[in-house]
Design a protein around this motif. Sequence first.
Motif, PDB file in Angstrom:
ATOM      1  N   GLY A   1      20.973   2.746  22.925  1.00 28.85           N
ATOM      2  CA  GLY A   1      19.776   3.286  23.545  1.00 28.85           C
ATOM      3  C   GLY A   1      19.226   2.409  24.649  1.00 28.85           C
ATOM      4  O   GLY A   1      19.542   1.225  24.743  1.00 28.85           O
ATOM      5  N   ALA A   2      18.400   3.034  25.477  1.00 26.92           N
ATOM      6  CA  ALA A   2      17.762   2.335  26.588  1.00 26.92           C
ATOM      7  C   ALA A   2      16.287   2.699  26.616  1.00 26.92           C
ATOM      8  O   ALA A   2      15.923   3.867  26.417  1.00 26.92           O
ATOM      9  CB  ALA A   2      18.417   2.727  27.902  1.00 26.92           C
ATOM     10  N   HIS A   3      15.461   1.705  26.855  1.00 24.77           N
ATOM     11  CA  HIS A   3      14.017   1.927  26.938  1.00 24.77           C
ATOM     12  C   HIS A   3      13.488   1.304  28.225  1.00 24.77           C
ATOM     13  O   HIS A   3      13.748   0.131  28.514  1.00 24.77           O
ATOM     14  CB  HIS A   3      13.311   1.308  25.720  1.00 24.77           C
ATOM     15  N   SER A   4      12.747   2.105  28.983  1.00 18.85           N
ATOM     16  CA  SER A   4      12.152   1.578  30.199  1.00 18.85           C
ATOM     17  C   SER A   4      10.783   1.001  29.879  1.00 18.85           C
ATOM     18  O   SER A   4       9.891   1.738  29.434  1.00 18.85           O
ATOM     19  CB  SER A   4      12.003   2.673  31.253  1.00 18.85           C
ATOM     20  N   PRO A   5      10.573  -0.285  30.127  1.00 19.18           N
ATOM     21  CA  PRO A   5       9.250  -0.867  29.881  1.00 19.18           C
ATOM     22  C   PRO A   5       8.211  -0.410  30.895  1.00 19.18           C
ATOM     23  O   PRO A   5       7.017  -0.618  30.691  1.00 19.18           O
ATOM     24  CB  PRO A   5       9.508  -2.373  29.999  1.00 19.18           C
TER      25      PRO A   5
ATOM     26  N   GLN B   1      19.449  13.962  32.489  1.00 20.26           N
ATOM     27  CA  GLN B   1      20.057  13.746  31.186  1.00 20.26           C
ATOM     28  C   GLN B   1      21.014  12.549  31.261  1.00 20.26           C
ATOM     29  O   GLN B   1      21.809  12.438  32.193  1.00 20.26           O
ATOM     30  CB  GLN B   1      20.835  15.005  30.759  1.00 20.26           C
ATOM     31  N   VAL B   2      20.892  11.666  30.299  1.00 13.60           N
ATOM     32  CA  VAL B   2      21.745  10.484  30.261  1.00 13.60           C
ATOM     33  C   VAL B   2      22.808  10.673  29.190  1.00 13.60           C
ATOM     34  O   VAL B   2      22.497  10.983  28.044  1.00 13.60           O
ATOM     35  CB  VAL B   2      20.922   9.215  29.952  1.00 13.60           C
ATOM     36  N   GLN B   3      24.045  10.503  29.596  1.00  7.98           N
ATOM     37  CA  GLN B   3      25.166  10.627  28.670  1.00  7.98           C
ATOM     38  C   GLN B   3      25.738   9.240  28.407  1.00  7.98           C
ATOM     39  O   GLN B   3      26.394   8.661  29.261  1.00  7.98           O
ATOM     40  CB  GLN B   3      26.250  11.529  29.270  1.00  7.98           C
ATOM     41  N   PHE B   4      25.451   8.723  27.211  1.00 10.24           N
ATOM     42  CA  PHE B   4      26.050   7.456  26.827  1.00 10.24           C
ATOM     43  C   PHE B   4      27.454   7.706  26.291  1.00 10.24           C
ATOM     44  O   PHE B   4      27.703   8.700  25.618  1.00 10.24           O
ATOM     45  CB  PHE B   4      25.229   6.775  25.731  1.00 10.24           C
ATOM     46  N   VAL B   5      28.342   6.780  26.584  1.00 11.53           N
ATOM     47  CA  VAL B   5      29.675   6.795  25.979  1.00 11.53           C
ATOM     48  C   VAL B   5      29.741   5.603  25.033  1.00 11.53           C
ATOM     49  O   VAL B   5      29.695   4.451  25.469  1.00 11.53           O
ATOM     50  CB  VAL B   5      30.785   6.689  27.046  1.00 11.53           C
ATOM     51  N   GLU B   6      29.774   5.908  23.737  1.00 10.95           N
ATOM     52  CA  GLU B   6      29.792   4.865  22.704  1.00 10.95           C
ATOM     53  C   GLU B   6      31.177   4.830  22.081  1.00 10.95           C
ATOM     54  O   GLU B   6      31.703   5.869  21.681  1.00 10.95           O
ATOM     55  CB  GLU B   6      28.745   5.165  21.633  1.00 10.95           C
ATOM     56  N   THR B   7      31.744   3.666  21.972  1.00 14.09           N
ATOM     57  CA  THR B   7      33.074   3.530  21.399  1.00 14.09           C
ATOM     58  C   THR B   7      33.100   2.389  20.398  1.00 14.09           C
ATOM     59  O   THR B   7      32.217   1.520  20.406  1.00 14.09           O
ATOM     60  CB  THR B   7      34.120   3.249  22.491  1.00 14.09           C
ATOM     61  N   GLY B   8      34.098   2.413  19.536  1.00 13.89           N
ATOM     62  CA  GLY B   8      34.347   1.277  18.659  1.00 13.89           C
ATOM     63  C   GLY B   8      34.091   1.506  17.190  1.00 13.89           C
ATOM     64  O   GLY B   8      34.398   0.647  16.378  1.00 13.89           O
TER      65      GLY B   8
ATOM     66  N   ARG C   1      10.055   5.575  28.861  1.00  9.96           N
ATOM     67  CA  ARG C   1      11.040   6.592  28.503  1.00  9.96           C
ATOM     68  C   ARG C   1      12.184   5.946  27.728  1.00  9.96           C
ATOM     69  O   ARG C   1      12.547   4.796  27.964  1.00  9.96           O
ATOM     70  CB  ARG C   1      11.591   7.283  29.745  1.00  9.96           C
ATOM     71  N   GLU C   2      12.743   6.735  26.812  1.00  6.60           N
ATOM     72  CA  GLU C   2      13.868   6.270  26.014  1.00  6.60           C
ATOM     73  C   GLU C   2      15.024   7.255  26.126  1.00  6.60           C
ATOM     74  O   GLU C   2      14.820   8.469  26.235  1.00  6.60           O
ATOM     75  CB  GLU C   2      13.483   6.147  24.539  1.00  6.60           C
ATOM     76  N   TYR C   3      16.227   6.698  26.044  1.00  3.02           N
ATOM     77  CA  TYR C   3      17.437   7.509  26.046  1.00  3.02           C
ATOM     78  C   TYR C   3      18.333   6.995  24.936  1.00  3.02           C
ATOM     79  O   TYR C   3      18.475   5.779  24.765  1.00  3.02           O
ATOM     80  CB  TYR C   3      18.164   7.408  27.382  1.00  3.02           C
ATOM     81  N   TRP C   4      18.965   7.917  24.206  1.00  2.70           N
ATOM     82  CA  TRP C   4      19.820   7.536  23.090  1.00  2.70           C
ATOM     83  C   TRP C   4      21.142   8.292  23.154  1.00  2.70           C
ATOM     84  O   TRP C   4      21.185   9.451  23.556  1.00  2.70           O
ATOM     85  CB  TRP C   4      19.135   7.817  21.758  1.00  2.70           C
ATOM     86  N   GLY C   5      22.189   7.605  22.737  1.00  2.00           N
ATOM     87  CA  GLY C   5      23.493   8.226  22.678  1.00  2.00           C
ATOM     88  C   GLY C   5      23.658   9.092  21.446  1.00  2.00           C
ATOM     89  O   GLY C   5      22.758   9.181  20.601  1.00  2.00           O
TER      90      GLY C   5
ATOM     91  N   PHE D   1      17.614  -2.133  34.463  1.00  2.00           N
ATOM     92  CA  PHE D   1      16.204  -1.787  34.516  1.00  2.00           C
ATOM     93  C   PHE D   1      15.614  -1.500  33.133  1.00  2.00           C
ATOM     94  O   PHE D   1      14.428  -1.174  33.019  1.00  2.00           O
ATOM     95  CB  PHE D   1      15.991  -0.567  35.412  1.00  2.00           C
ATOM     96  N   TYR D   2      16.432  -1.615  32.092  1.00  2.00           N
ATOM     97  CA  TYR D   2      16.021  -1.191  30.758  1.00  2.00           C
ATOM     98  C   TYR D   2      16.184  -2.284  29.716  1.00  2.00           C
ATOM     99  O   TYR D   2      17.064  -3.148  29.836  1.00  2.00           O
ATOM    100  CB  TYR D   2      16.865   0.008  30.308  1.00  2.00           C
ATOM    101  N   THR D   3      15.331  -2.211  28.685  1.00  2.00           N
ATOM    102  CA  THR D   3      15.628  -2.906  27.443  1.00  2.00           C
ATOM    103  C   THR D   3      16.682  -2.072  26.734  1.00  2.00           C
ATOM    104  O   THR D   3      16.518  -0.861  26.581  1.00  2.00           O
ATOM    105  CB  THR D   3      14.376  -3.027  26.566  1.00  2.00           C
ATOM    106  N   MET D   4      17.756  -2.719  26.308  1.00  2.00           N
ATOM    107  CA  MET D   4      18.870  -2.013  25.682  1.00  2.00           C
ATOM    108  C   MET D   4      18.952  -2.380  24.205  1.00  2.00           C
ATOM    109  O   MET D   4      18.634  -3.507  23.808  1.00  2.00           O
ATOM    110  CB  MET D   4      20.189  -2.383  26.364  1.00  2.00           C
ATOM    111  N   GLY D   5      19.394  -1.429  23.406  1.00  2.00           N
ATOM    112  CA  GLY D   5      19.451  -1.733  21.984  1.00  2.00           C
ATOM    113  C   GLY D   5      20.430  -0.860  21.220  1.00  2.00           C
ATOM    114  O   GLY D   5      20.954   0.135  21.742  1.00  2.00           O
ATOM    115  N   TRP D   6      20.681  -1.282  19.988  1.00  2.00           N
ATOM    116  CA  TRP D   6      21.490  -0.509  19.040  1.00  2.00           C
ATOM    117  C   TRP D   6      20.620  -0.191  17.829  1.00  2.00           C
ATOM    118  O   TRP D   6      19.948  -1.060  17.281  1.00  2.00           O
ATOM    119  CB  TRP D   6      22.715  -1.299  18.585  1.00  2.00           C
ATOM    120  N   TYR D   7      20.692   1.043  17.431  1.00  2.00           N
ATOM    121  CA  TYR D   7      19.893   1.566  16.333  1.00  2.00           C
ATOM    122  C   TYR D   7      20.885   2.176  15.350  1.00  2.00           C
ATOM    123  O   TYR D   7      21.934   2.679  15.759  1.00  2.00           O
ATOM    124  CB  TYR D   7      18.957   2.637  16.906  1.00  2.00           C
ATOM    125  N   ARG D   8      20.571   2.141  14.053  1.00  2.00           N
ATOM    126  CA  ARG D   8      21.483   2.767  13.104  1.00  2.00           C
ATOM    127  C   ARG D   8      20.729   3.614  12.097  1.00  2.00           C
ATOM    128  O   ARG D   8      19.559   3.368  11.807  1.00  2.00           O
ATOM    129  CB  ARG D   8      22.317   1.719  12.366  1.00  2.00           C
TER     130      ARG D   8
END
Length: 117
Positions: free
Chosen positions: A96-100, A1-8, A104-108, A31-38
Amino acid sequence: QVQFVETGGGLVQPGEFVRLSCTASEIRFKFYTMGWYRRAPEKAGELVAEVSKDNTVTYLDSVKGRFTIARNDDKNTLDLEMNSLKPEDSAVYFCGAHSPITDREYWGAGTLVSVST
């Protein structure tokens, strides 16, 4: 399990600036493509910006020229700088992070940005 800490996130007025930041300890961002989704209430979700492992960046058309995504793989952080905010930018923003390789994807859990007078 990935725990993102998002602030701001927070409440700002139109035209103001907000910086969102994200980090996690369970994965290495390099190792991941990183992104922000809303996602805004009663609207479809949108991929706001993403940056690949080789720093190729893409933006949602409506934020081009106003938002900047930046990754720091040494610090394992991902930022989203948002300038000239508009009420229509109001949403919950997710890191979020996506492994090419594994797809697999992980989201905060998300951080709320509210733009209002």
